[in-house]
Design an enzyme around this catalytic site. Structure first.
Site, PDB file in Angstrom:
ATOM      1  N   ASP A   7      10.129  -3.238  -2.931  1.00 57.62           N
ATOM      2  CA  ASP A   7       8.949  -2.984  -3.547  1.00 57.62           C
ATOM      3  C   ASP A   7       7.841  -3.841  -2.561  1.00 57.62           C
ATOM      4  OD1 ASP A   7       6.855  -2.270  -5.252  1.00 57.62           O
ATOM      5  OD2 ASP A   7       6.905  -4.263  -6.081  1.00 57.62           O
ATOM      6  N   LEU A   8       6.614  -3.451  -2.290  1.00 56.37           N
ATOM      7  CA  LEU A   8       5.714  -4.180  -1.429  1.00 56.37           C
ATOM      8  C   LEU A   8       4.980  -5.296  -2.160  1.00 56.37           C
ATOM      9  CD1 LEU A   8       4.327  -4.388   1.400  1.00 56.37           C
ATOM     10  CD2 LEU A   8       2.621  -2.704   0.539  1.00 56.37           C
ATOM     11  N   ASP A   9       3.988  -4.568  -3.087  1.00 56.42           N
ATOM     12  CA  ASP A   9       3.083  -5.435  -3.973  1.00 56.42           C
ATOM     13  C   ASP A   9       4.000  -6.228  -4.920  1.00 56.42           C
ATOM     14  OD1 ASP A   9       1.123  -4.483  -2.388  1.00 56.42           O
ATOM     15  OD2 ASP A   9       0.767  -2.659  -4.128  1.00 56.42           O
ATOM     16  N   THR A  15      -0.465  -8.728  -3.750  1.00 56.62           N
ATOM     17  CA  THR A  15      -1.766  -7.866  -3.399  1.00 56.62           C
ATOM     18  C   THR A  15      -2.291  -7.642  -4.955  1.00 56.62           C
ATOM     19  OG1 THR A  15      -0.155  -6.110  -3.423  1.00 56.62           O
ATOM     20  CG2 THR A  15      -1.516  -6.582  -1.217  1.00 56.62           C
ATOM     21  N   LYS A  43       0.816  -3.478 -13.034  1.00 54.29           N
ATOM     22  CA  LYS A  43       1.667  -3.729 -11.732  1.00 54.29           C
ATOM     23  C   LYS A  43       2.740  -2.720 -11.609  1.00 54.29           C
ATOM     24  CE  LYS A  43       1.461  -8.754 -11.278  1.00 54.29           C
ATOM     25  NZ  LYS A  43       2.080  -9.792 -11.660  1.00 54.29           N
ATOM     26  N   GLY A  44       3.130  -1.992 -10.334  1.00 55.96           N
ATOM     27  CA  GLY A  44       3.793  -0.931 -10.288  1.00 55.96           C
ATOM     28  C   GLY A  44       3.350   0.312 -10.666  1.00 55.96           C
ATOM     29  N   ARG A  47      -2.168   4.466  -8.991  1.00 57.21           N
ATOM     30  CA  ARG A  47      -3.641   4.275  -8.876  1.00 57.21           C
ATOM     31  C   ARG A  47      -4.261   5.063 -10.181  1.00 57.21           C
ATOM     32  NH1 ARG A  47      -6.571   5.691  -3.402  1.00 57.21           N
ATOM     33  NH2 ARG A  47      -4.728   4.540  -3.030  1.00 57.21           N
ATOM     34  N   SER A 112       7.404   1.759  -2.176  1.00 54.87           N
ATOM     35  CA  SER A 112       6.096   1.315  -2.800  1.00 54.87           C
ATOM     36  C   SER A 112       5.211   2.606  -3.413  1.00 54.87           C
ATOM     37  CB  SER A 112       5.239   0.474  -1.835  1.00 54.87           C
ATOM     38  OG  SER A 112       4.081   0.243  -2.315  1.00 54.87           O
ATOM     39  N   ALA A 113       4.921   2.117  -4.353  1.00 52.46           N
ATOM     40  CA  ALA A 113       3.962   3.181  -5.053  1.00 52.46           C
ATOM     41  C   ALA A 113       2.762   3.447  -4.189  1.00 52.46           C
ATOM     42  CB  ALA A 113       3.648   2.826  -6.493  1.00 52.46           C
ATOM     43  N   SER A 114       2.335   2.311  -3.370  1.00 51.28           N
ATOM     44  CA  SER A 114       0.897   2.005  -2.880  1.00 51.28           C
ATOM     45  C   SER A 114       0.447   3.271  -1.736  1.00 51.28           C
ATOM     46  CB  SER A 114       0.667   0.628  -2.273  1.00 51.28           C
ATOM     47  OG  SER A 114      -0.674   0.558  -1.670  1.00 51.28           O
ATOM     48  N   ASN A 116      -1.510   2.356   0.194  1.00 46.86           N
ATOM     49  CA  ASN A 116      -2.107   1.643   1.499  1.00 46.86           C
ATOM     50  C   ASN A 116      -0.873   0.856   2.022  1.00 46.86           C
ATOM     51  OD1 ASN A 116      -4.990   1.858   1.009  1.00 46.86           O
ATOM     52  ND2 ASN A 116      -4.526   1.491  -0.854  1.00 46.86           N
ATOM     53  N   LYS A 143       6.787   5.532 -10.464  1.00 44.51           N
ATOM     54  CA  LYS A 143       7.850   4.643 -11.192  1.00 44.51           C
ATOM     55  C   LYS A 143       7.366   4.771 -12.589  1.00 44.51           C
ATOM     56  CE  LYS A 143       8.017   1.590  -7.332  1.00 44.51           C
ATOM     57  NZ  LYS A 143       7.448   0.199  -6.579  1.00 44.51           N
ATOM     58  N   GLU A 167      12.232  -5.531  -6.920  1.00 42.03           N
ATOM     59  CA  GLU A 167      11.258  -5.239  -7.619  1.00 42.03           C
ATOM     60  C   GLU A 167      10.545  -6.394  -8.597  1.00 42.03           C
ATOM     61  OE1 GLU A 167       8.863  -3.314  -8.718  1.00 42.03           O
ATOM     62  OE2 GLU A 167       9.356  -1.236  -7.641  1.00 42.03           O
ATOM     63  N   ASP A 168       9.373  -6.189  -8.602  1.00 35.43           N
ATOM     64  CA  ASP A 168       8.568  -7.138  -9.502  1.00 35.43           C
ATOM     65  C   ASP A 168       8.165  -6.703 -10.900  1.00 35.43           C
ATOM     66  OD1 ASP A 168       6.602  -5.874  -8.139  1.00 35.43           O
ATOM     67  OD2 ASP A 168       5.118  -7.286  -8.909  1.00 35.43           O
TER      68      ASP A 168
HETATM   69  P1  B16 Z   1      -2.630   2.028  -4.203  1.00 39.36           P
HETATM   70  P2  B16 Z   1       4.051  -1.632  -5.444  1.00 39.36           P
HETATM   71  C1  B16 Z   1       1.725  -0.580  -6.627  1.00 39.36           C
HETATM   72  O1  B16 Z   1       2.526  -0.955  -5.432  1.00 39.36           O
HETATM   73  C2  B16 Z   1       1.211  -1.445  -7.314  1.00 39.36           C
HETATM   74  O2  B16 Z   1       1.979  -2.749  -7.811  1.00 39.36           O
HETATM   75  C3  B16 Z   1       0.109  -1.143  -8.366  1.00 39.36           C
HETATM   76  O3  B16 Z   1      -0.773  -2.165  -9.015  1.00 39.36           O
HETATM   77  C4  B16 Z   1      -0.753  -0.091  -7.580  1.00 39.36           C
HETATM   78  O4  B16 Z   1      -1.786   0.419  -8.893  1.00 39.36           O
HETATM   79  C5  B16 Z   1      -0.158   0.874  -7.007  1.00 39.36           C
HETATM   80  O5  B16 Z   1       0.778   0.491  -5.907  1.00 39.36           O
HETATM   81  C6  B16 Z   1      -0.730   2.155  -6.205  1.00 39.36           C
HETATM   82  O6  B16 Z   1      -1.586   1.315  -4.966  1.00 39.36           O
HETATM   83  O7  B16 Z   1      -3.917   2.112  -5.282  1.00 39.36           O
HETATM   84  O8  B16 Z   1      -2.867   1.187  -3.160  1.00 39.36           O
HETATM   85  O9  B16 Z   1      -2.268   3.461  -3.773  1.00 39.36           O
HETATM   86  O10 B16 Z   1       4.299  -2.564  -6.227  1.00 39.36           O
HETATM   87  O11 B16 Z   1       4.869  -0.291  -5.954  1.00 39.36           O
HETATM   88  O12 B16 Z   1       4.282  -1.840  -3.953  1.00 39.36           O
HETATM   89 MG    MG Z   2       5.182  -4.285  -7.148  1.00 39.67          MG
END
Ligand code: B16
Ligand code: MG
Length: 216
Positions: A7-9, A15, A43-44, A47, A112-114, A116, A143, A167-168
């Site tokens: 996982d990233l964040d 972040t 977290k995780g 958006r 990662s769910a992000s 970004n 997730k 994962e966190d």
């Molecule tokens: P974004 P991960 C997740 O990343 C974050 O933990 C979560 O807080 C955030 O809402 C989600 O990414 C979406 O991120 O707005 O940048 O697309 O923990 O899956 O790496």
């Molecule tokens: Mg995370």
């Protein structure tokens, strides 16, 4: 052959504090209550779902188009912060651990769910640390659905059962289990109960320790 999916964040970089600042600014503008403790619930989480949770906490409802509009505003705030992220913010032990496992022949992916994630990896100078990157732009189910990790295993050319997820977030640990993968919990004490093995950080960690603890 084994694959480790990260996982990233919260695992590679913290972040969550920048997500908090972005959501807090938006919440203040909209007159919504939002605390650092509430931020733990995000977290995780994707958006859109994050904003829905903030609205639920405030007993508010909004049409889907408006939710999307405000999520874009929050992302603009968030991107201002992550544009300034530097490699100094990579969490302790991460670089050394990934370098070492890759030397041992373990394949690595980011899951990662992000949306970004690629920008962040680029800012951290970590792109070459991963054989595959699956991010929020490549999945349709958030997730705890296992889609992001199953796509990671597939991109590595491995069976899910040969992959370990780091994962966190509780949603991420559940996603790994839903995909038939072992899950190592990182940093966040809230995942202690649901993960297969918990590490406070990657400092001093080796693949041998992980696999022994997981009974592999
Ligand atoms: P974004 P991960 C997740 O990343 C974050 O933990 C979560 O807080 C955030 O809402 C989600 O990414 C979406 O991120 O707005 O940048 O697309 O923990 O899956 O790496
Ligand atoms: Mg995370």
């Amino acid at each position: 052959m084994k694959g480790y999916i990260f996982d990233l964040d919260g695992v590679i970089v913290d972040t969550a504090k920048y997500h908090y600042l972005g959501w807090k600014r938006l919440a203040d503008e909209l007159g919504l209550r939002f605390t650092a403790q509430d931020n733990e619930l995000l977290k995780g989480v994707s958006r859109i779902r994050s904003f829905e949770i903030i609205l639920e906490l405030n007993g508010r409802e909004m049409p889907a188009e408006e939710i999307e509009k405000y999520c874009t505003v929050k992302n603009e705030y968030y991107v201002q912060y992550i544009r300034r992220i530097t490699p100094d913010e990579i969490l302790p032990g991460v670089r050394g651990f990934i370098r070492e496992i890759r030397r041992e022949g373990i394949r690595t992916a980011l899951g990662s769910a992000s949306k970004n994630a690629r920008t962040i990896l680029d800012r951290l100078g970590l792109e070459s640390y991963f054989d595959a990157v699956i991010d929020g732009t490549m999945v349709s189910k958030a997730k705890p659905d296992p889609e992001v990790f199953l796509k990671g295993a597939e991109a590595l050319g491995l069976d899910p059962g040969d992959c370990i997820v780091f994962e966190d977030a509780v949603a991420g640990i559940v996603a790994a289990h839903n995909g038939g993968m072992k899950a190592v919990g990182v940093g966040n004490a809230e995942v202690r109960e649901c993960c297969d093995f918990f590490i406070p950080s990657f400092s001093g960690l080796t693949a041998a320790v992980i696999e022994k603890k997981l009974g592999l």
